[in-house]
Design an enzyme around this catalytic site. Structure first.
Site, PDB file in Angstrom:
ATOM      1  N   GLY A 191       0.844  -1.189   0.000  1.00  0.00           N
ATOM      2  CA  GLY A 191       0.000   0.000   0.000  1.00  0.00           C
ATOM      3  C   GLY A 191       0.877   1.236   0.000  1.00  0.00           C
ATOM      4  N   SER A 229       1.138   3.968  -3.199  1.00  0.00           N
ATOM      5  CA  SER A 229       0.512   5.107  -3.870  1.00  0.00           C
ATOM      6  C   SER A 229      -0.881   5.382  -3.302  1.00  0.00           C
ATOM      7  CB  SER A 229       0.356   4.821  -5.364  1.00  0.00           C
ATOM      8  OG  SER A 229       1.598   4.606  -5.957  1.00  0.00           O
ATOM      9  N   SER A 239      -1.062  -3.879  -6.105  1.00  0.00           N
ATOM     10  CA  SER A 239      -1.094  -5.086  -6.955  1.00  0.00           C
ATOM     11  C   SER A 239      -1.607  -6.266  -6.164  1.00  0.00           C
ATOM     12  CB  SER A 239       0.303  -5.422  -7.473  1.00  0.00           C
ATOM     13  OG  SER A 239       0.899  -4.284  -8.007  1.00  0.00           O
ATOM     14  N   GLU A 266      12.450  -3.074  -5.705  1.00  0.00           N
ATOM     15  CA  GLU A 266      11.464  -3.154  -6.769  1.00  0.00           C
ATOM     16  C   GLU A 266      12.102  -2.922  -8.133  1.00  0.00           C
ATOM     17  OE1 GLU A 266       8.340  -0.105  -6.993  1.00  0.00           O
ATOM     18  OE2 GLU A 266       7.005  -1.658  -7.760  1.00  0.00           O
ATOM     19  N   SER A 305       8.005   5.930 -12.454  1.00  0.00           N
ATOM     20  CA  SER A 305       7.837   6.119 -13.901  1.00  0.00           C
ATOM     21  C   SER A 305       9.184   6.401 -14.568  1.00  0.00           C
ATOM     22  CB  SER A 305       6.894   7.300 -14.141  1.00  0.00           C
ATOM     23  OG  SER A 305       7.494   8.477 -13.633  1.00  0.00           O
TER      24      SER A 305
END
Lengths: 378, 405
Positions: free
Chosen positions: B133, B135, B167, B250, B383
């Site tokens: 948890g 964003s 996810s 990640e 991003s």
């Protein structure tokens, strides 16, 4: 950097120290401004020979150290950083390669020790027109009882003024465009009927156009088998590409370092310009491209040293990717430096003007993309 | 050393021949699909999971006491290459959600001994699935502006707020959540990392349907959800350091050159698929010269990416360190994978435009879906733009802007 051996690390450190201290880009500028007749400084070339660099590819039995292509690439990357001019790439790299790939034992013994000690400058003459296209060789070599008679032209021959010998791609049969019928010939630069014209090029380096009118070469000048020169030539050109790519990498990396330094020091709007995201992201893109390119450049040299099956593919990959990177980087070098980048007084222009001839040498990016696609079967 | 490696290799080979069932050979996609179906893993697959877990091969580099096998990176590489050789697949990282790749390594680093013993074995065996948890609707690339709040109620934490892009939240048992524990502190200073049980009244999940048709992500709502005191990972109010590390893990997990799901036409290489759809001229070259040039550039970029991964591993004498290089590789992996999808769709022409139905092959449909779901790659895990910020600041040392905005 690839995982280097201890010896390679020593050579790289020595090369970096020598180039930075003894042959910085200011020396290249001085050579350019003074119009040095050979387009390199003989004292610098002598120093490189004394450090053993001219023998890196040549096996010990011919007077060299036989350390291989990655090691030569490590040195060329350093000379590329400061645009150091010399026949290191053209003769000790590509010329020596031609003898090693195509030469007989007798020819190697006759020529290679001289490449190592600097008394021979051997350079490869392939192109005849504005674009690199080795299949199109048309310079004719007519066989007779004595050997061959050469008639035709070669252009943009590297270190063509300083050369003592040329390895010339000639046509002994077939038509331009055919792979068959090409023969490699070793020609003494002083042979009657051979004339050379020095070129004035954008990178201020030594190139010559060669004119052959009835140049006689004996049987002992034929490298490899008559009419079967294309295969060895292809292999020589692969090695030419991979070593040229190492020099290109050095030139591009130096351009990157200069740009990054400028981003950290130039102040506008009250802050260093590297703090602007538009420029920070461009720097990040260039850095990423540099890392990816380095892998291709080193991978090709390692594949040659290991005699891998995919060496040809990797050499075209390396030449294309280093060409793309040095092209992009040299343009960004000028653009990010702004006004100062356009001046002759600043070094950026020297890097830009060296980048394009390196890109064109032995096939530019589009030539090698096409070749890569053919090697992959599409 | 070489001898050790050889003997470990033969040890792995005989272990595989004893335990890996032939029925599962080269069927990674099938195993994972069944894992999330109603019936769950087939009995062969379940036995295989148990065998892997028992040997510690689910998370092989973790210490044995936490469910790993205590392997060095080199031995772990031998294990995975030997598994690949026989078509075996380790489903545990997939079963554990974010557990093996991200939560576990972070717990190993920041967790207390009690937390390691309590949480890691369930992850390493693939029995406990984790989501993250991080964003929130108003905290995406600017993660530190998150507002989900955890209030100290003496014997527990009470959590309120909303997360997004979690996810697999709808099928996870645990969530690693970033929560604000000090509203008065500066943005990054009042955040903590809290591990929360998903199966409780105060937690609700809602899958988000994406453009590719699947719903890999959820919205997750915390409404007076309860967090235990001993499930705070790392120091109170220093969750930012914990999450920075977690996000490095990640990126690390996203540096491979794997294409998004969906193939290019019956297991063909990209260039062979191109020949099949586009055709060739008399010289055997792709008929579309422009596509041929772009395809070549793409194949070169893919090879450059793969060679860079190998080079960085060779230089690091083992696995790529959780490091700056991960940002470079994450972006280049993404560029390569997305370009591959775009080119594949393009070369397929009309056959690359199907959504469902028998007029398109399964490969073609999978390619279309993969192309769409692959758009997530340059957004999740930081991003493109966030990675470029990391490269310019952390690797190149360019300063933060002092501009407002």
């Amino acid at each position: 950097m690839a995982a280097l051996t201890e010896e390679q690390t020593l050579i790289r450190d020595q090369a970096r120290a020598w180039v930075t201290e003894q042959s910085p880009v200011s020396k290249f500028r001085k050579m350019r401004d003074e119009d040095a007749p050979l387009s390199f400084l003989e004292e610098d070339w002598r120093a490189m020979i004394d450090m053993g660099w001219s023998g890196i590819l040549v096996p010990e039995r011919y007077g060299g150290s036989g350390l291989g292509y990655l090691t030569l690439g490590i040195v060329l990357e350093e000379t590329g950083r400061q645009l150091t001019a010399s026949p290191l790439l053209a003769s000790a790299g590509i010329g020596a390669t031609a003898l090693l790939v195509a030469g007989s034992e007798e020819q190697r013994q006759r020529i290679l020790p001289g490449i190592v000690d600097g008394s021979n400058v051997v350079t490869l003459a392939v192109d005849e027109g504005p674009r690199h296209n080795p299949r199109q060789v048309s310079l004719s070599a007519l066989p007779d009882g004595e050997g061959l008679t050469l008639t035709g032209e070669k252009v943009m021959v590297q270190e063509g003024v300083a050369a003592t010998h040329f390895v010339v791609a000639t046509r002994t049969s077939g038509q331009p465009g055919d792979e068959g019928g090409i023969t490699l010939v070793l020609v003494d630069a002083e042979t009657e009927g051979l004339s050379r014209t020095s070129l004035s090029t954008v990178d201020s380096r030594g190139y010559a156009n060669l004119s052959f009118s009835g140049v006689k070469v004996g049987h002992d000048g034929i490298l490899g088998a008559l009419d079967a020169g294309y295969g060895p030539l292809d292999k020589i050109l692969d090695r030419a590409c991979a070593t040229t790519a190492a020099e290109m990498m050095g030139t591009a990396c130096q351009a990157f370092d200069m740009t990054l330094e400028y981003l950290k020091t130039r102040v506008q709007f009250g802050q260093v310009i590297g703090s602007f995201q538009a420029l920070g992201h461009r720097a990040a893109d260039l850095f990423t491209e540099m890392e990816l390119t380095r892998s291709c450049m080193e991978g090709a040299l390692q594949a040659i040293d290991a005699d891998s099956d995919d060496a040809a593919e990797l050499c075209s990959l390396s030449k294309t990717r280093t060409g793309e990177f040095v092209h992009h980087m040299s343009n960004e070098l000028i653009q990010i430096h702004g006004g100062i980048g356009m001046t002759d007084e600043f070094d950026a222009g020297l890097y830009l003007k060296r980048a394009r001839p390196l890109e064109a040498a032995w096939g530019n990016q589009s030539f090698h993309r096409d070749r890569y696609a053919r090697l992959l079967g599409f | 050393m070489a001898e050790d490696l050889t003997s470990f290799r033969s040890q792995v080979q005989s272990w595989l021949s004893e335990h890996f069932p032939a029925s599962l050979k080269a069927n990674a996609a099938g195993i994972m699909e069944s894992a999330f179906s109603e019936n769950g893993l087939s009995s062969d697959a379940e036995q295989w999971r148990q065998d892997l877990a028992e040997a510690g091969y689910g998370a092989p580099t973790w210490p044995r006491e936490y469910g790993g096998a205590g392997l060095s990176d080199r031995d772990a590489a031998v294990l995975s290459s030997e598994m690949a050789k026989v078509g075996a697949f380790n489903p545990i990282p997939g079963l554990a959600g974010m557990g093996v790749t991200m939560v576990g390594p972070t717990v190993l680093e920041y967790g207390t001994e009690e937390q390691k013993l309590r949480h890691l074995p369930g992850i390493a065996s693939g029995q406990v699935r984790w989501c993250l948890g991080l964003s929130e609707p108003n905290a995406g690339s600017d993660l530190a502006s998150l507002t989900t709040k955890a209030q100290d109620d003496g014997d527990s934490w009470t959590v309120n707020g909303q997360k997004i892009w979690t996810s697999g939240a709808d099928r996870s048992q645990w969530c690693g959540a970033l929560v604000r524990t000090d509203a008065s502190a500066k943005k990054r200073d009042g955040i903590s990392f809290l591990m929360l049980k998903m199966d409780q009244e105060g937690v609700r999940t809602k899958p988000i349907k994406l453009i590719g048709g699947a719903s890999p992500f959820c919205e997750t709502f915390f409404d007076d959800a309860r967090g235990e005191k001993d499930d705070l990972l790392g120091p109170l109010n220093d969750g930012w350091s914990v999450v920075k590390r977690l996000l490095q893990h990640e990126r690390q997990s996203q540096t491979g050159a794997g294409a998004p799901s969906g193939g290019s036409g019956g297991g063909l290489s990209l260039q062979d698929a191109a020949k099949k759809y586009v055709g060739t001229n008399a010289d055997g070259e792709l008929s579309d010269a422009d596509l041929r040039a772009r395809l070549t550039s793409h194949l070169m970029a893919a090879r450059a990416h793969a060679m860079t991964g190998s080079r960085i591993r060779a230089e690091a004498k083992g696995k790529v360190e959780v490091s700056a290089a991960a940002s470079i590789l994450k972006n280049s992996a993404t560029l390569v994978a997305q370009a591959r999808s775009e080119l594949t769709i393009e070369m397929m022409g009309n056959q690359g435009l199907g959504w469902e139905g028998d007029d398109f092959t399964a490969e073609e449909l999978a390619t279309v879906r993969g192309w769409l779901s692959g758009k997530a790659m340059s957004i999740y895990g930081g991003s493109f733009e966030v990675q470029k910020n990391i490269i310019s600041k952390n690797i190149l040392g360019l300063p933060e802007t002092t501009q407002k905005g």
